[in-house]
Motif scaffolding. Structure first.
Motif, PDB file in Angstrom:
ATOM      1  N   ARG A 119      31.000  36.355  34.493  1.00 19.53           N
ATOM      2  CA  ARG A 119      31.561  35.631  35.628  1.00 19.53           C
ATOM      3  C   ARG A 119      32.740  34.768  35.180  1.00 19.53           C
ATOM      4  O   ARG A 119      33.772  34.689  35.860  1.00 19.53           O
ATOM      5  CB  ARG A 119      30.479  34.762  36.273  1.00 19.53           C
ATOM      6  CG  ARG A 119      30.896  34.136  37.594  1.00 19.53           C
ATOM      7  CD  ARG A 119      29.765  33.309  38.210  1.00 19.53           C
ATOM      8  NE  ARG A 119      28.539  34.104  38.338  1.00 19.53           N
ATOM      9  CZ  ARG A 119      27.439  33.908  37.636  1.00 19.53           C
ATOM     10  NH1 ARG A 119      27.386  32.915  36.747  1.00 19.53           N
ATOM     11  NH2 ARG A 119      26.371  34.666  37.814  1.00 19.53           N
ATOM     12  N   HIS A 120      32.604  34.127  34.035  1.00 18.98           N
ATOM     13  CA  HIS A 120      33.697  33.324  33.479  1.00 18.98           C
ATOM     14  C   HIS A 120      34.922  34.188  33.212  1.00 18.98           C
ATOM     15  O   HIS A 120      36.063  33.791  33.550  1.00 18.98           O
ATOM     16  CB  HIS A 120      33.237  32.653  32.180  1.00 18.98           C
ATOM     17  CG  HIS A 120      34.362  32.200  31.293  1.00 18.98           C
ATOM     18  ND1 HIS A 120      35.146  31.104  31.588  1.00 18.98           N
ATOM     19  CD2 HIS A 120      34.850  32.730  30.125  1.00 18.98           C
ATOM     20  CE1 HIS A 120      36.061  30.961  30.632  1.00 18.98           C
ATOM     21  NE2 HIS A 120      35.906  31.930  29.738  1.00 18.98           N
ATOM     22  N   THR A 171      36.663  35.156  36.545  1.00 20.42           N
ATOM     23  CA  THR A 171      37.302  34.071  37.305  1.00 20.42           C
ATOM     24  C   THR A 171      38.405  33.382  36.522  1.00 20.42           C
ATOM     25  O   THR A 171      39.272  32.735  37.138  1.00 20.42           O
ATOM     26  CB  THR A 171      36.259  33.017  37.724  1.00 20.42           C
ATOM     27  OG1 THR A 171      35.570  32.525  36.552  1.00 20.42           O
ATOM     28  CG2 THR A 171      35.256  33.606  38.689  1.00 20.42           C
ATOM     29  N   SER A 172      38.417  33.517  35.198  1.00 17.71           N
ATOM     30  CA  SER A 172      39.373  32.754  34.391  1.00 17.71           C
ATOM     31  C   SER A 172      40.317  33.614  33.558  1.00 17.71           C
ATOM     32  O   SER A 172      41.443  33.186  33.273  1.00 17.71           O
ATOM     33  CB  SER A 172      38.626  31.797  33.450  1.00 17.71           C
ATOM     34  OG  SER A 172      37.788  30.930  34.175  1.00 17.71           O
ATOM     35  N   SER A 175      42.180  39.268  36.173  1.00 19.82           N
ATOM     36  CA  SER A 175      42.377  39.443  37.612  1.00 19.82           C
ATOM     37  C   SER A 175      42.633  40.915  37.899  1.00 19.82           C
ATOM     38  O   SER A 175      43.081  41.655  37.020  1.00 19.82           O
ATOM     39  CB  SER A 175      43.563  38.609  38.119  1.00 19.82           C
ATOM     40  OG  SER A 175      43.305  37.234  37.967  1.00 19.82           O
ATOM     41  N   LEU A 206      41.269  30.907  43.829  1.00 16.83           N
ATOM     42  CA  LEU A 206      41.260  29.516  43.381  1.00 16.83           C
ATOM     43  C   LEU A 206      40.138  28.741  44.050  1.00 16.83           C
ATOM     44  O   LEU A 206      39.541  27.837  43.453  1.00 16.83           O
ATOM     45  CB  LEU A 206      42.615  28.866  43.685  1.00 16.83           C
ATOM     46  CG  LEU A 206      43.828  29.543  43.041  1.00 16.83           C
ATOM     47  CD1 LEU A 206      45.124  28.890  43.518  1.00 16.83           C
ATOM     48  CD2 LEU A 206      43.734  29.502  41.524  1.00 16.83           C
ATOM     49  N   GLN A 246      37.096  29.360  42.215  1.00 12.33           N
ATOM     50  CA  GLN A 246      37.060  28.598  40.972  1.00 12.33           C
ATOM     51  C   GLN A 246      36.666  27.137  41.206  1.00 12.33           C
ATOM     52  O   GLN A 246      36.396  26.406  40.254  1.00 12.33           O
ATOM     53  CB  GLN A 246      38.441  28.624  40.297  1.00 12.33           C
ATOM     54  CG  GLN A 246      38.805  29.955  39.663  1.00 12.33           C
ATOM     55  CD  GLN A 246      40.158  29.910  38.976  1.00 12.33           C
ATOM     56  OE1 GLN A 246      40.940  28.968  39.166  1.00 12.33           O
ATOM     57  NE2 GLN A 246      40.452  30.916  38.179  1.00 12.33           N
ATOM     58  N   ARG A 296      44.944  24.056  45.562  1.00 13.90           N
ATOM     59  CA  ARG A 296      44.995  25.518  45.572  1.00 13.90           C
ATOM     60  C   ARG A 296      46.049  26.038  46.546  1.00 13.90           C
ATOM     61  O   ARG A 296      46.704  27.047  46.271  1.00 13.90           O
ATOM     62  CB  ARG A 296      43.625  26.117  45.879  1.00 13.90           C
ATOM     63  CG  ARG A 296      43.089  25.920  47.280  1.00 13.90           C
ATOM     64  CD  ARG A 296      41.782  26.694  47.471  1.00 13.90           C
ATOM     65  NE  ARG A 296      41.251  26.564  48.816  1.00 13.90           N
ATOM     66  CZ  ARG A 296      40.280  25.742  49.175  1.00 13.90           C
ATOM     67  NH1 ARG A 296      39.726  24.941  48.266  1.00 13.90           N
ATOM     68  NH2 ARG A 296      39.851  25.705  50.429  1.00 13.90           N
ATOM     69  N   MET A 352      45.808  33.167  39.974  1.00 17.70           N
ATOM     70  CA  MET A 352      44.632  32.891  39.149  1.00 17.70           C
ATOM     71  C   MET A 352      45.006  32.473  37.732  1.00 17.70           C
ATOM     72  O   MET A 352      44.169  31.981  36.982  1.00 17.70           O
ATOM     73  CB  MET A 352      43.745  34.141  39.093  1.00 17.70           C
ATOM     74  CG  MET A 352      43.204  34.581  40.438  1.00 17.70           C
ATOM     75  SD  MET A 352      42.015  33.426  41.107  1.00 17.70           S
ATOM     76  CE  MET A 352      40.620  33.720  40.015  1.00 17.70           C
ATOM     77  N   SER A 365      45.401  34.249  35.264  1.00 17.61           N
ATOM     78  CA  SER A 365      44.647  35.022  34.279  1.00 17.61           C
ATOM     79  C   SER A 365      45.593  35.588  33.241  1.00 17.61           C
ATOM     80  O   SER A 365      46.739  35.948  33.546  1.00 17.61           O
ATOM     81  CB  SER A 365      43.897  36.165  34.967  1.00 17.61           C
ATOM     82  OG  SER A 365      43.045  35.678  35.982  1.00 17.61           O
TER      83      SER A 365
END
Length: 397
Positions: free
Chosen positions: A104-105, A108-109, A112, A134, A137, A144, A184, A186
């Protein structure tokens, strides 16, 4: 440093994965495995590294496994065997074995995704669509929306922020998808045939915009395409897949010049070489030029000669006894200002498209220098060979 490292990865869809992997190890084909186990082999022993800041294009025909491999990078497809390492700061996370929290990390981080069908929420405004990730997150509304607005401005859609997706054209909707992914922040973008549903003119425009954005943002992009011209245009490296296997991986120019199998050769035979080849790969080498006294012959028919100094730099040129002016040209200089009977000297990294335009404007061959030394020449014969697809040889090894 590698941002993505794929090591001996297999992806098998079905209920008898271990049996299917055993059959793979024995050399069974995809069709044979389907007949025995009912499982589908999506990826077979894939090995590839994607370096930070590059655009790597996975390409092949429908069913070749390119999307199956792409979707394994963010865990949408489970890895049946092997390591799939993705950079997370100073460490590499194995997507194949990490737990749900870590996955999941990463989603989301660090990673993308941009989809072919845009995947926009039809009830949300353009701005809220861009800000959606966002929100997931946990970023505050004001922050955002400000960040989403920044990315909309980057893709030229700030004036459409309050519109709903159905009020935008297909190309504009895809820009919203790009803005959402860029919002994001990413490090890695996964793009699954994002432009294939668009009209050719819009697709070409978005390809150009992606290249421009990449020069500014320097993301690591894994891009799926079935269009080799698209892959050659945007890719830093290309990995060609057939029957779930990566059969060749290299720089675009290497793929075109040295296809390793007849399958790859069939692909490159129908590509536009103007989009990928450069002077270095087409030129006749200096050692192939005949000498006339202390000069080299460029064209025997009209007695075009050049003179070099002791270091091998071009210092003079003549045709039929009359002096020819020399001009050193760099990528980005105005070709339209060139005149006939002007002998142009350029870098061997000049694009084929630029080289042909210069040849057309001047009516003379193009000389190529590197580090102040003549290394080759581009003549009509070199251009014709490229355009006729005679610039590569299939590796029979």
């Amino acid at each position: 440093m590698a941002a993505i490292s794929i090591r001996n990865v297999d992806v098998v869809f079905g209920d008898r994965v271990e049996k299917s992997l055993a059959l793979l190890d024995k050399g069974s084909s995809r069709q044979e495995i389907i007949e025995v186990t009912g499982d589908v082999v999506g990826v077979d022993n894939a090995c590839i590294e994607v370096q930070e800041g590059e655009i790597c294009v996975l390409m092949g025909l429908s069913g070749s496994g390119k999307s199956s491999l792409l979707r394994a990078v963010n865990g949408l497809n489970a890895v049946s065997r092997g390591e799939l390492l993705v950079q997370d700061g100073d460490q590499m996370v194995d997507i194949a074995t990490c737990d749900a929290q870590k996955l999941r990390h990463m989603r989301t981080s660090k990673i993308s995704m941009v989809f072919q069908k845009f995947a926009l929420m039809p009830w949300m405004s353009v701005l809220d669509n861009v800000a959606f990730g966002l929100d997931m997150q946990g970023m505050g509304k004001e922050a955002r929306r400000a960040k989403a607005m920044e990315k909309l401005e980057m893709v030229g859609l700030s004036e459409w922020k309050d519109k709903l997706p159905h009020e935008l054209s297909g190309g504009m909707q895809q820009r919203v998808g790009l803005a959402r992914a860029f919002a994001m922040d990413s490090d890695i973008l996964l793009m699954d045939e994002p432009f294939s549903a668009l009209d050719p003119l819009i697709r070409s425009q978005l390809q150009d915009e992606l290249i421009e954005l990449q020069q500014r943002l320097n993301k690591t992009i894994l891009f799926v395409s079935h269009d080799l011209d698209e892959a050659l245009k945007i890719g830093t490296h290309i990995a060609i897949m057939e029957s779930a296997k990566i059969i060749q991986h290299g720089k675009p120019e290497e793929i075109v010049l040295n296809p390793k199998t007849p399958y790859v050769a069939d692909f490159v035979a129908h590509t536009n070489p103007l989009n990928v080849l450069c002077g270095r790969s087409l030129m006749s080498n200096t050692c192939d030029l005949e000498a006339s006294g202390d000069q080299l012959i460029l064209n025997q028919h009209d007695n075009t000669l050049i003179g070099l100094d002791r270091e091998g730099e071009v210092v003079s040129a003549s045709r039929q006894g009359l002096s020819l002016p020399l001009l050193r040209w760099s990528e980005g200089d105005d070709i339209e200002q060139l005149a006939e009977s002007l002998l142009v000297i350029a870098s061997p990294d000049i694009s084929m498209r630029s080289a042909i335009e210069i040849r057309y404007k001047t009516g003379l061959p193009l000389l190529l220098e590197e580090s102040g030394r003549l290394v080759g020449m581009l003549s009509d014969k070199d251009f014709y060979h490229a355009l006729l697809g005679k610039h590569f040889m299939v590796d029979e090894a």
